[in-house]
Each structure stands twice: as C-alpha cells, then as structure tokens.
Design a protein around this motif. Structure first.
Motif, PDB file in Angstrom:
ATOM      1  N   GLN A 117      31.393  39.728  49.865  1.00 44.55           N
ATOM      2  CA  GLN A 117      32.350  38.724  49.402  1.00 44.55           C
ATOM      3  C   GLN A 117      32.286  38.560  47.895  1.00 44.55           C
ATOM      4  N   LEU A 118      31.080  38.630  47.356  1.00 46.32           N
ATOM      5  CA  LEU A 118      30.912  38.533  45.913  1.00 46.32           C
ATOM      6  C   LEU A 118      31.675  39.659  45.224  1.00 46.32           C
ATOM      7  N   THR A 123      38.855  40.641  42.709  1.00 44.21           N
ATOM      8  CA  THR A 123      40.034  39.774  42.599  1.00 44.21           C
ATOM      9  C   THR A 123      40.133  39.185  41.200  1.00 44.21           C
ATOM     10  N   VAL A 124      39.023  38.629  40.728  1.00 42.77           N
ATOM     11  CA  VAL A 124      39.046  37.994  39.409  1.00 42.77           C
ATOM     12  C   VAL A 124      39.405  39.023  38.334  1.00 42.77           C
ATOM     13  N   MET A 173      38.620  39.358  52.554  1.00 41.67           N
ATOM     14  CA  MET A 173      37.497  38.454  52.370  1.00 41.67           C
ATOM     15  C   MET A 173      37.489  37.339  53.415  1.00 41.67           C
ATOM     16  N   LEU A 186      41.676  38.978  49.202  1.00 40.87           N
ATOM     17  CA  LEU A 186      41.555  37.684  49.878  1.00 40.87           C
ATOM     18  C   LEU A 186      41.698  37.842  51.382  1.00 40.87           C
ATOM     19  N   ILE A 214      35.351  38.985  45.404  1.00 43.61           N
ATOM     20  CA  ILE A 214      35.759  37.944  44.453  1.00 43.61           C
ATOM     21  C   ILE A 214      35.816  38.550  43.056  1.00 43.61           C
TER      22      ILE A 214
END
Ligand SMILES: Nc1ncnc2c1ncn2[C@@H]1O[C@H](COP(=O)(O)OP(=O)(O)OP(=O)(O)O)[C@@H](O)[C@H]1O
Ligand SMILES: [Mg+2]
Lengths: 230, 430
Positions: free
Chosen positions: B304-305, B311-312, B38, B35, B308
């Motif tokens: 960024q994708l 992170t997920v 990002m 994050l 993410i």
C-alpha cells in the motif's frame, strides 16, 4: 470643463522620459490626431489616457475624475465604461466569430446583446461576415470589427493607436469614414498615426517629439474626409 | 457569452486543450488504478497469502502448555482434545466474515500389513457444513492446502456418497516407499479398528506431509477410537496488521482500558480473532501463526505504501505537466487576455474563464483517465493477484477530488501570470 485634461504629465522609465511634462486639453466631440516619430511617446500617452498605465508625475482628468490616482480595478471599470480602444494589430479573439468578438465587449461592460452587436457590424459594413472567425477575415475587415467592438458600448472617447498602420489605402478610407461617422455623432476621437493624410482629416493635430509636445496644428478646412494627394 | 467563449475555445482550439486533457488523463488513470487496487488489495493480498496456509491454529489448552514447556511439535497423546461439534461456532464469532476457511485435524497412526507404522491424519477435504446461524460452509484442506500438487489421481471428494469414508490421499514420498498408486488399496490397522483405504490421489506437499496419509476426519476418529475428537484446528482469517495495542492485548487482555478493549475487539487483529475463537471452543488455545500473520500485514503495508507513493508521484507529475501546459497556453494567449482586460475584463472574470476551461478539460481527461485506470487496475489485479479488482465507489470521489485539486494547483502559476499581465505589455507592438 474639458472631457480630457493632462496636467504636466510625465512617464519616466529609469533615465528615459517617455513623456515629459505634457499638458493638453481635449474637448468633448473633438477629433484629435497625434503624430510624432517612433519612440516619441505616442503609445505611452494613449496608454495613460486609456487607463492602462499610470503617469509617473502629473494629473490626468477624464470627465472630471483624476485617473492617475485610481487603482487598477477602478481603472478597468473606467476604461470599460468610457473608452473604446482600437489597435494597430486588431487584437481579435481568434476562437470567437466577428459578432462574438463584438459581444465580448458588451459582456464585460454589461450584457451581451447579439442583435445590437449585429447592428454594430452592419454600421461597419460587415453584417454578412458576422459568423466568420478573424482568421477568415481580411485585415481591413478585422479592423472594422475592432471599430464595431470599440463603439458598441457608446464610449465617451475612442482611442485608436495607428488604426490604419496595417491597412491599404482602400481600407484606410473605410476606417477613416467610420471615424467621420462617429465624430459626426458626437464621439470624441484621439487617433495616433504616422500617416499625414490620416492626421490631416482631424480637427487638430498634435506632434510629439521625445516625450514633449512639439507642435500643435489646427486643421482650418476640416471636412473629416480623407483626401489622397497623389 | 461566457458559455460561448468556453465553447469557442473548446471547439475551435481543442487541439491545445487535448494535450492538457491527456496529461490529466494520465495522472488520473494512474491514480485511479492505484487507488482501486489499493482499496481492494487488502483482501487480494490476504487471499493471495491464504494460499500459503492458515494464519491461526487452535489446539487444546493442555497440549499448548506442554508444547510451550517442552517445545515439542504436535500433540503427544496427552488425552486432551477439542470437540468436533463445536467447530461450527467459529463462524459465529464477531469476526465471522473474516474467517475464510478452517479445518480440523486429528493425528493418529496405524500399522500396515508389513508391520511398519504410518502417520495418518484425519481432516476435512471439502467438508459441507450447516452452521448454527443457518448458513452453510464448505471448508477443508482442498482450499487450505491449495499449494499441494496432485501427482496422480484426484482430490478426495467428501460429497461423494458412500465410499468416500474409505478413501485416502497419500503423500508422494510415502507412496513411493510403499509402491502404491492411485487406485490401489492399503490395509491399515489402527488402535481401535482396521480399514481398507482406497488411494484416490497422490500429492506433493513439499514437506513432512509427503510421508503421511490423509483420510476423512470421521474415518480417522474410528481408527483411533476418538469419536468427535479433534486435536488441532487451522483457521485462515483476514487480519489487520498487529500493532502495539494488539500485542499488549494478546499478552494480557485484562491490562487494557475499556476503550482500548473496545478498539481491540472491533479491529480484526489476529490476536482478537484468536481471543474470540478461544471463547467459543471449550478448553482451547488459539494462537496466530506468527510468521504468516506478521508477514501478511507487512507485505500489505508495504504494497500500500508503494501504491500511495506511485499515486502521489504520478499526481505531482501531472501537476507539473499541467502547470507547464497551462502556463504555456496563457503565454500563447497573452494578447487575447490582454485584450480582454483592455476592453474591460476584471482579473476575476479572466481567471474564471481560464479555470472553467481547464476544469472542463480536466473533467474530460479525468473521466477518460478514470476508466483507463480502472482497466489498468484490472490488468494489475489479473496479473498480480489473479482476480478481478472490483470498483469501489469510494474511488470515484477520491479521484475526482484529486484531479480537481491537481489541476487547480497546476494552474496556480498560470493564474498568477494572468492576473499580473498588463494589457499595455502585450497590445502595442513596441
Ligand atoms: N515599459 C517600458 N519600459 C521602458 N521603456 C519603455 C517602456 N514603454 C515604452 N518605453 C520607451 O518609451 C519611449 C516611448 O515609447 P512609445 O511606445 O510611447 O513610442 P511611440 O511613440 O508609440 O513609438 P511608435 O511610433 O514606434 O509606436 C520609447 O523610447 C520606449 O522605448
Ligand atoms: Mg506606438
């Protein structure tokens, strides 16, 4: 009215009748022993009386309330208010000290009160062990903590399922003496035991056999004191 | 009592909780690292890409039309120029803060002593400018052509008083051809004037610029007799990736509704920045350098994708780990929980106890993980984007919410097990 009354109680697991049409009455202040071979349904009966299980058939009246019809939450409340439980394997919370284990019962009942909990430990002769963890106590001492925990909320009935099963004679005597004290104060006691000497101390002994009430024996010369005949 | 129980488990059974805390720390560190990067990476990637040059060029309107018609490169003496004194206005547009750098260019040519013709480009090197807004700005090709490799000498220093006007930098190929090196002097004859240029540096740009000479803008203007004229401005701006709206707006701003117009001008699309530049520079056409602007946005989006996704995935991993550990811990403690229920604990109070324990554990794990993750973000920032990642305050609540959500979700199976657990099942040794 009896404090406890079982009317034609059965507990059926599939084909097996763990309890089979048992009827019985226990008066307030009575001291009753329950004996019987392994698998005869003693623990099953204690669980039903102790509001931890429901009978498949029949009615159980505790203090006039039919506990076979109550839901789980109410059963927990009834158990909390009226019943003190003692187990063969002690079951103390391992990360709480002796006094905290006693206070735990107060906490779920109403308000924890350390002073009162210490007094209860003193009654079972463990005042000096209050700050010990269960792992630092002997089996007999642990069971005495359990007795203190069971009596802390002044229950109507104390249910003990083989309380002396894991204890040597000396500790057995201490525990039975504690029961005697409780009995003389008016507490109702129901004690499951394999040990005839422990059973004989009670006023009445019930014998279960394959789920049925097999025999009932009144102890004429009741003293409440254990007597080893060896 | 509740606190004593929590304290009891945390102080006397901390080893069991440590594993849970560790799992949470791991998840939290990944989440906060990703994050942090990002939320910071938009700027970082842009700054990274900026080193590959400008993303907007501004040329005189007439030249632009000619270029489009004949597809010729450069401005071919149509006599149309931009005004140098309007340059500062670029920093006065709405998106001024997104303008990172800009530099004017003036292409001209001159003859050498041997009669051969060379291309000379006038530009800013590290031009210092007082803006109409009162701010000041240093802009020029030193930063806009940062990929130029110095082969010899140094960058031309405009701030140096006096002689900087006569200094020049020369492309490596031309320098070879002419046999000059840093320190030599080159006599050039422009349309209007002659000059002795002192070579201060030789650069390798890896392109056509290697055959050119770069001199200060004013010197070039003097050579060509084009005072105050500029034929191209390169602008480096931070932009938002283009979308359908921005493309439509770029073709014809009048086709937008008022609301769309508002969104468009209030979003840092390359096209809306261009539009605003055109409004402040007379008779100009600003256009995004398509390739760069688009790939910037695309890379940013993809990065960024990816983050993410990481992170997920890390959070799902943490949730599964927690799920396992907490369930195992409930199983291990089933007797104790059964006992609590037997002596009168309702489901809510046992659940509350478990969740509080886990919550405190996750708080500890989360905090540790957060700082570890922030350190991790620094490493990523340093190695991938060559700059420190600043701590965005937004990361803290996001990570906190994620950690709590993940631990609570991870605890669901354990809580279900706990509420279904019946004391009779665990208390009597059958
Ligand atoms: N949940 C259950 N599901 C199926 N059968 C059960 C269950 N609980 C008890 N039983 C059966 O019911 C019978 C009575 O069990 P119970 O535990 O009451 O015996 P007990 O008299 O306490 O024996 P012990 O002296 O060994 O403790 C046993 O045959 C046991 O296998
Ligand atoms: Mg049993």
């Amino acid at each position: 009215m009896s404090l406890l009354e079982l009317k034609n109680v059965s507990k059926i697991y599939g084909e097996l009748h763990a309890l089979d049409d048992v009827s019985l009455k226990v008066e307030k202040g009575e001291w009753v022993s329950i004996m019987g071979p392994s698998g005869s349904g003693k623990s099953t009966m204690m669980n039903i009386i102790g509001c931890m299980d429901k009978p498949s058939l029949g009615e159980v009246l505790l203090d006039g309330v039919d506990i076979s019809k109550e839901n789980k939450k109410n059963l927990t409340t009834i158990r909390r208010d009226k019943i003190g439980l003692i187990f063969q394997q002690f079951h103390l919370v391992p990360y709480l000290t002796a006094v905290e284990n006693v206070m735990l019962a107060q906490y779920y009942h109403s308000m924890p009160d350390e002073k009162e909990a210490l007094e209860a430990l003193e009654r079972v002769g463990l005042a000096d062990r209050a700050k010990h963890l269960p792992s630092q106590l002997s089996g007999g001492e642990q069971q005495r903590v359990c007795v203190a925990r069971a009596l802390i909320n002044y229950p109507e009935i104390i249910l003990a399922d083989e309380p002396t099963g894991n204890l040597d004679e000396a500790n057995e005597e201490i525990v039975v003496d504690l029961f005697h004290k409780l009995h003389s104060e008016g507490t109702t006691l129901i004690v499951v035991t394999h040990d005839p000497e422990v059973a004989e101390v009670a006023q009445r002994t019930l014998v279960l056999r394959s789920g049925k009430l097999h025999k009932e024996k009144i102890n004429e010369n009741f003293t409440g004191k254990i007597h080893f005949n060896d | 009592m509740f606190l004593r129980m929590i304290k009891g488990i945390l102080t006397r059974q901390w080893k069991k909780m440590l594993m849970i805390a560790f799992t949470i720390a791991l998840g939290a560190s990944l989440a906060s690292a990703m994050l942090s990067v990002m939320l910071d990476v938009g700027d970082k990637v842009n700054q990274e890409l900026k080193t590959y040059g400008a993303n907007i060029t501004v040329v005189p309107k007439e030249n632009s039309v000619l270029n489009e018609l004949y597809e010729v490169e450069g401005s071919g003496g149509t006599g149309a120029y931009l005004k140098e004194d309007e340059l500062g206005k670029i920093k006065t547009i709405f998106w001024a803060f997104n303008i990172v750098d800009f530099t004017p260019f003036l292409d001209t040519s001159a003859t050498l002593d041997d009669g051969s013709e060379v291309q000379i480009v006038g530009s800013w090197f590290d031009h210092h400018m007082e803006l109409p807004t009162g701010e000041s700005l240093d802009a020029g090709i030193v930063s806009l052509r940062s990929w130029w490799e110095l082969k010899e000498g140094s960058w031309l220093d405009e701030q140096r008083d006096g002689d900087s006007a006569d200094c020049a930098m020369i492309g490596v190929k031309l320098a070879e051809k002419l046999g000059v090196s840093a320190g030599s002097t080159l006599h050039v004859k422009g349309a209007a004037a002659e000059k002795d240029l002192k070579i201060v540096g030789i650069y390798d740009a890896g392109g056509s610029e290697d055959e050119q000479i770069y001199i200060p803008l004013n010197t070039a203007q003097a050579l060509a007799d084009l005072d105050g004229c500029v034929d191209k401005i390169e602008v480096s701006a931070l932009t938002t990736p283009e979308n359908e709206l921005s493309e439509r707006a770029a073709k014809d701003p009048s086709s937008l509704t008022v609301a769309q117009m508002e969104t468009w001008t209030c979003t840092a699309y390359a096209s809306s920045i261009c539009y605003q530049i055109q409004e402040v520079i007379t008779d100009s056409v600003a256009s995004p350098v398509r390739q760069v602007a688009d790939s910037e946005g695309a890379i940013l989006e993809k990065t960024q994708l990816l983050m993410i996704l990481i992170t997920v995935l890390s959070l799902i991993g943490a949730a599964l780990g927690i799920c396992n550990l907490v369930t195992a811990s409930v199983m291990e403690r089933s007797q104790e929980i059964g006992l609590m229920k037997a002596i009168g604990a309702q489901n809510v109070s046992v659940t509350l106890m478990l969740l509080t324990e886990i919550f405190i554990t996750s708080l500890v794990g989360g905090t540790v993980g957060f700082f570890a993750g922030f350190g991790f973000a620094q490493i990523i920032g340093r190695t991938v984007f060559c700059s420190a990642v600043s701590l965005k305050p937004m990361v803290v609540p996001i990570v906190a919410v994620l950690v709590v959500a993940v631990t609570m979700i991870g605890s669901i199976p354990a809580v279900r097990m706990l509420t279904r657990l019946r004391p009779t099942e665990v208390l009597h040794g059958r």
